[in-house]
Design an enzyme around this catalytic site. Structure first.
Site, mmCIF file in Angstrom:
data_model
loop_
_atom_site.group_PDB
_atom_site.id
_atom_site.type_symbol
_atom_site.label_atom_id
_atom_site.label_comp_id
_atom_site.label_asym_id
_atom_site.label_seq_id
_atom_site.Cartn_x
_atom_site.Cartn_y
_atom_site.Cartn_z
ATOM 1 N N ASP A 191 0.801 -1.231 0.000
ATOM 2 C CA ASP A 191 0.000 0.000 0.000
ATOM 3 C C ASP A 191 0.829 1.274 0.000
ATOM 4 O O ASP A 191 0.399 2.308 -0.491
ATOM 5 C CB ASP A 191 -0.925 0.023 1.231
ATOM 6 N N ASP B 277 5.483 0.363 3.488
ATOM 7 C CA ASP B 277 5.675 -0.893 4.207
ATOM 8 C C ASP B 277 5.394 -2.054 3.251
ATOM 9 O O ASP B 277 5.224 -1.852 2.054
ATOM 10 C CB ASP B 277 4.784 -0.932 5.455
ATOM 11 N N TYR C 138 -6.050 0.506 8.564
ATOM 12 C CA TYR C 138 -7.108 0.883 7.622
ATOM 13 C C TYR C 138 -8.465 0.531 8.208
ATOM 14 O O TYR C 138 -9.252 -0.206 7.639
ATOM 15 C CB TYR C 138 -6.870 0.233 6.245
ATOM 16 N N GLU D 160 5.700 9.701 3.384
ATOM 17 C CA GLU D 160 5.372 8.368 2.870
ATOM 18 C C GLU D 160 4.479 8.468 1.626
ATOM 19 O O GLU D 160 3.482 9.190 1.629
ATOM 20 C CB GLU D 160 4.644 7.544 3.947
#
Ligand code: NAG
Length: 497
Positions: free
Chosen positions: A86, A89, A237, A477
């Site tokens: 995603d 990571d 999430y 990120e």
């Protein structure tokens, strides 16, 4: 760490000021001249290759990546290799992956004709996801919604190629429902079936049939996956907003893809039950409301769906809420002109809201309509200008004078929060780098060795400042759902500027 979205309840816009005048104050003061949208488009799609999990194909262009996670799913007797990580990571989170797929598909459906030679790469980016989404929905009544234990993964700074963290497989089923993730998965499969309709008819039919089945499962077994799988998916999430929006969203995409009457009836019948009018100013992996309203409004604007009129009213209100400089601002803009919402990874809001501005602007143009906003109106041209301003900010027209897309322009983020990008590649350093051995690369002040071309990061803070530092993950990120809506935007502006 994967960024979480934040839901801010919007209130009804009350606009009594001439927007055109206020826009004069808002016109970009730091323009660096025209942007190479074509170059940015190519890079925005290339980014997805760097996020690939599984066995990489011979035409893989991002060479610092290698095969990874080749045993995903084996613990449950399934092949669940493939798909996308995603963000920075190495977890495969099904919920944002499906949303990414839906938005990439929507971008191709509306702006594929503007993509030129990049269209084939954009379609490949969708297929890398749909091949995986087909794998996770093979068993009727089950959806595998995540591979990888997020705590184990986040405890390490490790290349995907070296991963030795726990690859737990999480699923939803009839007794552990997840209408949110299943609804979004159905939306993704249905949207992608449109992308492949003329390109690969058999594959398109497979996607649509699967979407129908997954949606039925989502609707029959109602519930939130954040309840069923709470400790695995929260706080990463977690579906804070509830699953109702994903049911409407799934039905809206199935309606568009299949034209079956049952979905139209479902939408009309469930509009109130499923709160279509709630939080209409939000759009992201958690909250689909603004997207539902814009998508469905297209049919109203085409003059053949009066029964969807209320969705258009909501879409109009949403659009009004994005106009800058009004007396009751609904959406906050940074001093430098960037849409800003609290909660981290702000660029996800910038790209997804800008995409809706552009998509709606096109629907309005074709219908020769404007949006009534109180005493003023917003023209399609104004909406395009607002969307372009956001894209230009991302590409470098901002107080930091830097591009927030890695590898685009002269100055861009050097220390993005991304394991694979920040650790030496397997080619440069063939020996295994263990979980904690990666920490020194995480903490290093040096630039990342692997330039993750096309990655758009979380972006500057509310004061337009950007630390360019790995530990500041909310700013540094990249995520797949920041880039997915941007692809369609860049395609449009590459063809119209
Ligand atoms: C934004 O970031 C800058 C630089 O890192 C910092 O000085 C400033 O306090 C931050 N502003 C806010 C509101 O967090």
């Amino acid at each position: 760490m994967a960024p979480k979205s934040h839901s801010l309840l919007g209130s009804f816009p009350a606009i009594g000021v001439a927007v055109s005048l206020l826009l004069l104050l808002f016109v970009n003061p730091i323009s660096c001249g025209g942007h190479d949208y074509q170059d940015a488009l190519r890079k925005s799609i290339l980014f997805f290759e760097g996020q690939r999990s599984g066995r990489l194909p011979p035409d893989q262009r991002v060479k610092w990546r290698r095969d990874s996670a080749l045993h995903d799913g084996f613990s449950v007797g399934k092949d669940l290799t493939g798909g996308y990580y995603d963000a920075g990571d190495n977890i495969k989170f099904g919920f944002p992956m499906a949303f990414t797929t839906t938005l990439l598909s929507w971008g191709i459906i509306d702006f594929g004709r503007n993509m030129g030679p990049e269209l084939k790469n954009a379609v490949k980016a969708v297929k890398w996801a749909t091949d995986y989404l087909l794998k996770v929905t093979t068993v009727p009544g089950v959806v595998f919604v995540q591979v990888g234990d997020a705590y184990s993964d986040h405890n390490c700074w490790e290349r995907p190629e070296d991963m030795d963290t726990i690859r737990t497989v999480y699923k939803i089923d009839g007794s552990h429902p997840g209408s949110d993730v299943a609804g979004e998965t159905a939306a993704a499969l249905a949207a992608a079936s449109i992308v492949f309709r003329s390109r690969e008819p058999a594959y398109s039919r497979l996607l649509l049939d699967r979407a129908v089945r997954v949606f039925e499962f989502a609707d029959t077994h109602r519930g939130a996956y954040s309840s069923s799988l709470h400790s695995a998916v929260c706080p990463f999430y977690c579906d804070v907003n509830g699953y109702q929006d994903e049911l409407l969203w799934g039905a809206a995409w199935l309606h568009k893809a299949s034209r079956r009457r049952q979905y139209r009836e479902y939408i009309v019948k469930n509009e109130v039950v499923l709160h279509a009018g709630d939080t209409i100013n939000e759009f992201g992996w958690d909250n689909k409301h603004a997207g539902i309203n814009v998508l469905i409004s297209k049919e109203v604007l085409m003059g053949k769906a009066d029964y969807f009129e209320s969705f258009k009213r909501n879409a109009d209100d949403f659009i009004c809420s994005l106009l800058p400089g009004i007396s009751h601002p609904q959406v906050h803009y940074s001093p430098g002109g960037l849409i800003f919402k609290a909660g981290g990874s702000n660029m996800q809001h910038v790209t997804s809201l800008s995409f809706l501005l552009l998509a709606y602007s096109n629907y309005l143009s074709h219908a020769n309509k404007v949006v009534p906003c109180g005493e003023t109106t917003a023209s399609p041209a104004l909406l395009k200008q607002l969307a372009q301003r956001q894209v230009d900010y991302i590409l470098g027209d901002n107080p930091m004078r830097m591009s927030y897309m890695v590898g685009y322009g002269e100055r861009y983020p050097q220390r993005i929060h991304h394991r694979g990008s920040s650790l030496p590649s397997v080619q440069a350093h063939p020996a295994h780098i263990g979980c904690k051995a990666g920490s020194r690369y995480f903490l290093s002040p040096n630039p990342n060795p692997n330039v993750h071309v096309g990655a758009v990061v979380g972006g500057p803070n509310v004061s337009d400042a950007f630390p360019d530092s790995r530990p500041f993950f909310q700013e540094s990120e990249p995520t797949t759902y920041i880039n997915a809506p941007l692809v369609g935007l860049l395609a449009y502006f590459s063809a119209h500027s």
